[in-house]
Design an enzyme around this catalytic site. Structure first.
Site, short mmCIF file in Angstrom:
data_model
loop_
_atom_site.label_atom_id
_atom_site.label_comp_id
_atom_site.label_asym_id
_atom_site.label_seq_id
_atom_site.Cartn_x
_atom_site.Cartn_y
_atom_site.Cartn_z
N LYS A 34 -7.97 -7.63 -7.24
CA LYS A 34 -9.08 -8.54 -6.95
C LYS A 34 -9.10 -9.70 -7.95
CE LYS A 34 -13.29 -6.81 -5.97
NZ LYS A 34 -14.09 -7.28 -4.82
N ARG A 104 -17.73 -5.88 -10.48
CA ARG A 104 -16.94 -5.07 -9.55
C ARG A 104 -15.67 -4.55 -10.20
NH1 ARG A 104 -18.40 -7.30 -4.01
NH2 ARG A 104 -19.60 -9.18 -4.50
N GLY A 113 -13.86 0.99 -1.93
CA GLY A 113 -15.05 1.84 -1.93
C GLY A 113 -15.00 3.02 -2.87
N MET A 115 -14.60 3.02 -6.21
CA MET A 115 -15.25 2.83 -7.51
C MET A 115 -16.57 2.07 -7.34
SD MET A 115 -12.00 2.27 -10.00
CE MET A 115 -11.17 1.14 -8.91
N ARG A 354 -7.16 -10.16 -0.12
CA ARG A 354 -6.14 -9.17 -0.46
C ARG A 354 -5.29 -8.96 0.79
NH1 ARG A 354 -10.49 -4.16 -0.82
NH2 ARG A 354 -11.11 -4.22 1.36
N HIS A 472 -16.04 1.27 6.30
CA HIS A 472 -15.29 2.25 5.51
C HIS A 472 -14.50 3.19 6.42
CE1 HIS A 472 -14.86 6.20 3.48
NE2 HIS A 472 -14.54 5.42 2.45
N SER A 797 24.31 20.54 0.16
CA SER A 797 23.09 20.08 0.82
C SER A 797 21.92 20.60 -0.01
CB SER A 797 23.03 20.62 2.25
OG SER A 797 21.83 20.17 2.84
N CYS A 864 18.39 18.68 3.03
CA CYS A 864 17.84 19.21 4.28
C CYS A 864 16.48 19.86 4.06
CB CYS A 864 18.80 20.18 4.93
SG CYS A 864 19.18 21.62 3.93
N TYR A 884 23.60 11.57 3.13
CA TYR A 884 22.68 11.63 4.27
C TYR A 884 21.40 12.37 3.91
CZ TYR A 884 24.16 16.48 4.97
OH TYR A 884 24.42 17.80 4.80
#
Lengths: 907, 907
Positions: A34, A104, A113, A115, A354, A472, A797, A864, A884
């Protein structure tokens, strides 16, 4: 860190923004998101009320030094206040022309929301007079004052409703006064009513806190700063960080900004807007506003706001200005922005911007379209799509037919796409109870607050009566990928009677409800869900060109496939699963669990015969009967995989898992095997293990009973031979995987059997089937002695499920008893079974790879475990250089995208 | 290794000894122990029949190349044979003057009786005539021939008695012939009987093998060589290697040596002797011989031989020569020697010498005395005592009173010291069955053979009817530290009826028997055992000067304590255990398991109340009642330890371990807690875990229920305060140990509690108690992230039991189902729960130490797993640089010696 700061000559803790701006958008780490963006907006000339930001380093110091502040901070804050006073031409605490502040939080990553926030700070018994004078609106001034006292009382001084269900004490006072005055809306309260309310509020504080509400504005400010800093470690914030992997060390900044008022009458207002639709990603100006209101009113969902397009009629000048700002923001920040504005007496102010939270679908669409619009390059576009988002294009929708027959009882705003059915619950508590019973639930609330987060996590869908698409509920649902319908204004909830009423229908807690988060429709009862468009295209039941979402899906997958290095395989045991996975883009099977094949039909009886065999001969006889089934299974799988590699794991689970657990079944089994029930019970007892996880399973089975390994290997190669000799020959690339190896000698023992049987079958058939033999790396010793094991193994693997269990000494089945406490105390940075524990398990993986590749440079490496479908774990696998990842079929698209992102992030 | 050999230019595979000798005693690795020492004896001029040794590299090649021999071996063997022929002036296969060979195994370490031997090789239908001619003794020649055929048939051609209990086929022929001839001793067989026997033996071979007995002497030789090499991997050899940690890679050498004959009539003989008494270590010439016999007859125990001292009368010249050789050998080899000799027609030959196996007591005495005699320096003396030996000075003896009342039924030779009682078993099979039931057994055999090894391992004691103190039974028992009485000639065993008779008493299998291996006495029934002399001295019940063994013990311990670097602590939970350990030399407690304290008396009820508490308040109430007990326990322990450090582990086991398992006890508990039995069952069910080893235990308990940690820490410090303030103040050095830590955050959580409670208690008392807080390293993650954990931990103690379980993914409780197969297949080099798995667990320990010491250079390091009492693991701990080992009280002396030896070996 604290010491570090003290050692610096001139640490800077306070950064101004406004006419004179110290920071910019790049300084998120120090200013929070912010603060950095307020600075950036000020720098590019957007109308930002002046103020200043206390850096995140202040937060670090605050926690490291039991709530004390670094030296010099007070002076710097005083100076910054003076600067704002100068720019606004007002005085902080000045009874004639008072300057008011908002205070804030603002962490590096937005935590909406979670804090605390304080508005209207600087009001006291004398400045309220000045504000009344200046605005010529005493009612307004006193309304601000009573709101401030309530907020301050709650947030800073800790006045809360008690656990026994007593209503909020401030609300109680308000309700009492309204009933005395016989009015039913709070905007009917008169100037003097509000003065009375202020008196009563102050009395509440005095009673509850044994302290008076502070009149000194500086005391107010430091109290608010401390409260915001403390809220970094409140329960909601901890839970949120846990879920999103935000390190507690980051801390929050504190933004102190001159107040502007959207509640100065009908020429004032406040709103929240998105530069594109956050639900669908479409390029429309999307948002909502309220006239004569403060920002919190829009977000809190107390009043349902108007669509932003209506502002064009109500305030055409401000609307035109907003539209300009909208495209300015996108061009500047190069991403969809979510911004807050306030119009004070016709003058527009920007309070925040934001990168907007968005649904998965929106994330995909925005990235693809902004790339087309050249607002994002290809790399940025790919990285802008959270890998999980792809899932939302694949999530089920309601079955069309079932939906037509369903009883539609109302509608609300479409706030989180997808279709969900479940039992109605009205609280997080009930949601937890039902979830524990394995039931799906829909959380129904008037509106949601951060306190509902736990319930939202557990729910399939969320339905609220109030609040818009930026409320919210909507925000969080989109982020969690939950189905959400909000602002269903006809919905009435009676929390006490535990019923809801909508469209003339009354439903009790526990009854079924269905919601469609893509359309906003609400239905009574349960509705079958069906495949999404993308799913239907993939299954060949919809032409690709008929689906816009499929186009998006395909574009993203193509982009990802061009970039990624790692192959994506799948964990599949049946031809059906294999085909699904191939449609999702799987390039092979990384894990076929052969044991699953034994549960099918009457094989389980043969399997049990095998297990209960009195000697090797009996066991061989049973295995001989199992062989044709297993061979047929492999044939089906090999055919489905059409020449792609297939990794087959030899029998892994402890044998007792195949035996019946209840008495009736045991008696049945005894009869079918023609033995006594006592014998069965005796054998089951003999197979019982204290810690089956660490018992006779994996390769230990095959070493103890080589005939099992022989049968399985025979089935594999006979299947391969049959397919290669069939009318429609298929190339087969089997990779045989020996589980739970910890000693090279174990692997050698099993590999000798594999090679002997393979040789025999292939020689007899007179054909060649190139194959590999490798192992799972799933106990620490395998990783540690990987150099020895790689002498025999042609591939590794990583079985990260078991490797995590053994490395951490942590049974996934048993961690439930303490996991909540561990999460609350932030002992595990994250759930180690969701994302790889890099510091522990990850280091063992590195050791294994170093050892393995040292010995065998072309060693194939894969994973895996379930981590193979987790984006952050996939990034880690890329870093490790795996060949992989192999995940469950539905995770394949996510894995493809995550694998590409991992490459891009690594470059 | 095979490749390596091939690459060498001139590999040497055959080493001669005799007139011309290639090797020496230092070449055990290549020549094996027997071969190296034959070479050495030849070199120093002792009378050794000439021969040659095939090196262990031949064995390596043989196994690596499917039973083939390296190139050039055949030529080298031919050359070596010629050399022997020249020296002996005989010809191998020469029908007139035949040279005969013995072929024997010989590994680096002696493995007595485990592998195969062939004697009289070179006899065939024609050379037998030559031998008869030369020796002028046709009966002798044909006796040699029939023995050779039998041996060759069994060892090389594989003719064995079948499993169905059929007697040995050669024995059957022998018995048949003897009955035909109506004779009852085999030395009554005539020349022609023996010729007939040769015919029948050859027929047996033909029938069983479908091959004729080979007449070609070279074929005989190569068959014998292959058989000896193959015997390296027979079942007995594998078991033996397993037990003694001999690597399979070492291989065996093969010794081919000219035969000399102890069975050429009354001027010939053969014997085995020790340079000192192997049972007591006393410096007396000790041994036995048989006239007119071959070496195997003495060792096999078929005839009970005469004591060596009698040889002085029967063959004074040879006896004098032997006595000279005895001291020559000790001076040369500087250790007690066990040697074999043969006298052929009055001429003495040395066939073998090796360091003699000895009892623990003898090992201690010999080392101490040879050091005094300057035959060994201090270092050698210490290293010559297997650390385990010290135990034999501590083993129990029969309670004197009980022994006096006992029914003495006979006696035999004292062959393995100590006292043992147990059920009679006649076979290894029965021994296993009884052992599995947890019963102690005495193995009773006519004589033992290597096949009995498994039974001997399981028995408390061994009793044989035949065989002397150098028989197989005696040799193995001494090495295993088993109680043994052998050669009890009055003992008659009926294996079929399963009864033994001795001294007119008949005892059945399963009845109790007691033997005293220090005196040779045999008793019917069970006799209570009592403390050894050393134990009595340590307990102050015997004056030190009245015990010679205590003097030895003390000397060795003093020598060890001067050398060792590591401290030796003990694992003790009670003042009694602590005092015992201190008497044994413990220098602190390395592990106090606090949970043991909760099982005592009615604390278990309070503990159960605590566990079953419905909420924190109830739990606190129960803990409050436990506090005084725990405090008192710590007070006792601290006082017993008299200022030595005490490491206290916080509560570790899963809570369900404290709850009753049977219904009656559960009902009782329900009543005492005033709740329903269903509630108890429900709670127990809730506490059930799939894998308790990996569940809610260790620090997880303390994190979930901080009040438990609080209570324990309070008890520790209140106890410390009370003792320091008491009339006889004691210094207390508590080291608080947090178990099962895997994450630094876990440790931090618990340490915060420890410090807070300690501060509170100490501040209130106004005194200081220096203390440390550390952790167990017992899951892999702790080792891997030791650098992080050491930020908080002041010490590490390796919990190698659990670390082995988790690193190997191996539950000690569940490995029984496959461990036998694993041992037979030699998959685990040794039992990883007996000695540290250095390649796996050991590497993690190194990682932990590197990480820990990097972060905290003065980090204290110890080990408290059961490995801490194992000599080879202690050596590894020395190599790792640990500060201390902590073992059970009776293992403390062993650990002290092993720790010293580790230093000496490391230098």
């Amino acid at each position: 860190m604290a010491g570090e700061i003290n050692n610096r000559k001139k640490a800077k803790f306070v950064y101004a923004f406004g006419a004179c701006t110290d920071g910019d958008a790049s300084m998120r780490e120090i200013l929070g998101g912010k603060g950095a963006n307020l600075a950036e907006m000020a720098l590019i000339g957007l109308p930002v009320p002046p103020g200043f930001t206390l850096s995140t380093e202040v937060c670090g110091y605050f926690y490291a030094n039991s709530g004390n502040y670094p030296r010099g901070l007070e002076v710097a804050v005083s100076k910054a206040i003076s600067e704002v006073e100068k720019q606004q031409n007002k005085g902080f605490g000045d009874p004639v022309n008072p300057l008011l502040f908002s205070v804030r939080s603002g962490a590096r990553e937005s935590m909406p929301g979670m804090m605390d926030t304080i508005l209207n700070l600087g009001l006291n018994d004398s400045t309220v007079q000045g504000l009344a004078e200046r605005t010529q609106d005493a009612r307004f001034a006193w309304d601000c004052y009573r709101r401030f006292i309530q907020m301050y009382g709650e947030v800073v001084m800790g006045v809360h409703s008690r656990d026994d269900g007593e209503p909020d004490p401030f609300q109680q006072q308000l309700a009492g006064l309204m009933s005395e005055q016989k009015i039913d809306k709070d905007d009917q309260l008169s100037h003097s009513d509000l003065q009375e309310l202020v008196r009563r509020y102050k009395r509440v504080i005095k009673q509850r806190c044994k302290k008076t509400f502070p009149q000194d504005v500086h005391e107010q400010l430091w109290g608010a700063i401390a409260a915001v800093l403390n809220s970094w470690k409140n329960e909601r914030a901890i839970l949120y960080r846990q879920r999103y992997g935000i390190p507690v060390e980051w801390g929050t900044a504190v933004n102190v900004q001159a107040m502007v008022f959207g509640n100065l009458g009908q020429t004032s207002g406040t709103g929240v807007a998105f530069t594109r639709d956050p639900a669908t990603g479409e390029k429309t100006f999307y948002g909502e506003y309220l006239l004569n209101a403060q920002g919190e009113d829009v977000v809190a969902g107390i009043r349902t706001p108007k669509a932003i397009s209506l502002l064009a009629e109500e305030m055409p000048r401000s609307f035109a200005e907003l539209k300009k700002i909208r495209s300015r923001l996108e061009r500047h920040f190069r991403d969809m922005q979510d911004f807050e504005f306030t119009i004070e007496d016709g003058r527009l102010y920007m309070l925040q911007t934001r990168n907007g939270k968005r649904t998965g679908l929106a994330a995909v669409r925005i990235a693809v379209e902004m790339n087309r619009e050249r607002l994002m390059d290809r790399k940025t576009a790919l990285l802008k799509i959270p890998a999980e988002s792809i899932d939302s294009l694949l999530v089920p929708v309601f079955d069309k037919k079932a939906q037509q027959d369903a009883h539609r009882i109302g509608h609300g705003l479409a706030a989180g796409p997808g279709a969900a059915s479940g039992r109605i619950v009205f609280s997080a508590f009930e949601a937890e109870r039902e979830a524990r019973l394995g039931n799906k639930v829909i959380l129904v609330r008037e509106e949601t607050s951060p306190d509902d987060l736990r319930g939202m996590l557990l729910a399939q869908g969320i339905l609220t009566a109030r609040g818009g698409v930026s409320s919210h509920a909507a925000l969080v649902a989109r982020q969690l990928g939950k189905v959400c319908v909000c602002g269903a204004s006809e919905l009435a909830i009676d929390y006490v009677a535990r019923v809801l009423t909508i469209g003339g229908v009354m439903l009790k807690e526990g009854e079924y409800l269905s919601i469609d988060g893509s359309t906003g429709e609400i239905y009574a009862g349960m509705i079958e869900t069906a495949d999404s468009e993308v799913q239907r295209v993939l299954k060949g039941r919809l032409a690709p060109e008929k689906s816009a979402t499929f186009g998006l899906y395909q574009t993203v997958m193509d982009m990802a496939d061009k970039v990624r290095r790692m192959k994506v395989r799948t964990n599949a045991d049946t031809p059906g699963m294999a085909k699904t996975a191939i449609a999702f883009g799987a390039e092979g099977i990384g894990l076929c669990r052969t044991e699953h094949m034994f549960f099918d039909g009457n094989r389980i009886d043969l399997m049990r015969q095998m297990i209960l065999a009195a000697d090797v001969e009996e066991r061989r006889a049973a295995l001989k009967k199992l062989l044709p089934f297993q061979r047929r299974d492999f044939q089906g799988l090999f055919r489905a995989m059409e020449g792609r590699p297939v990794t087959i794991r030899l029998l892994d689970p402890p044998l007792h898992e195949f035996l019946p657990h209840d008495d009736a079944r045991r008696a049945e089994l005894a009869q079918s095997l023609n033995v006594s029930t006592e014998y069965i019970i005796e054998r089951i007892k003999a197979l019982h293990e204290e810690n089956p996880m660490l018992g006779c399973r994996g390769c230990r089975l095959g070493i103890l009973h080589p005939e099992i390994t022989e049968m399985q290997v025979r089935a594999i190669f006979e299947a391969a031979v049959a397919l290669q000799k069939s009318k429609r020959p298929v190339i087969v690339k089997p990779e045989i995987m020996v589980p739970l190896v910890g000693f090279d000698a174990e692997l050698r023992d099993q590999v000798a059997i594999v090679r002997a049987v393979a040789d025999e079958v292939l020689t007899k058939a007179g054909i060649e089937v190139p194959y590999q033999v490798g192992t799972m790396i799933e106990v620490p010793r395998a990783a540690i002695t990987a150099d020895e094991i790689a002498e025999t193994a042609e591939f590794f693997s990583f079985g990260t499920n078991d490797l995590t269990q053994t490395t951490l000494g942590l049974s996934r089945d048993d961690m439930g008893s303490f996991f909540d406490v561990y999460r609350d105390k932030e002992i595990y940075g994250h759930n180690p079974f969701a994302s790889i524990d890099e510091a522990g398990v990850g280091r063992l993986m590195r050791t294994a790879i170093r050892g393995g590749r040292d010995k065998r440079s072309n060693l194939k490496l894969g994973i895996c475990g379930e981590h193979a479908g987790d984006a952050s774990s996939i990034a880690f696998c890329e870093e490790l250089g795996l060949d992989y990842v192999s995940c469950s079929p539905p995770r394949v698209p996510v894995a493809r995208l995550a694998a590409a992102q991992a490459v891009l992030r690594g470059n």
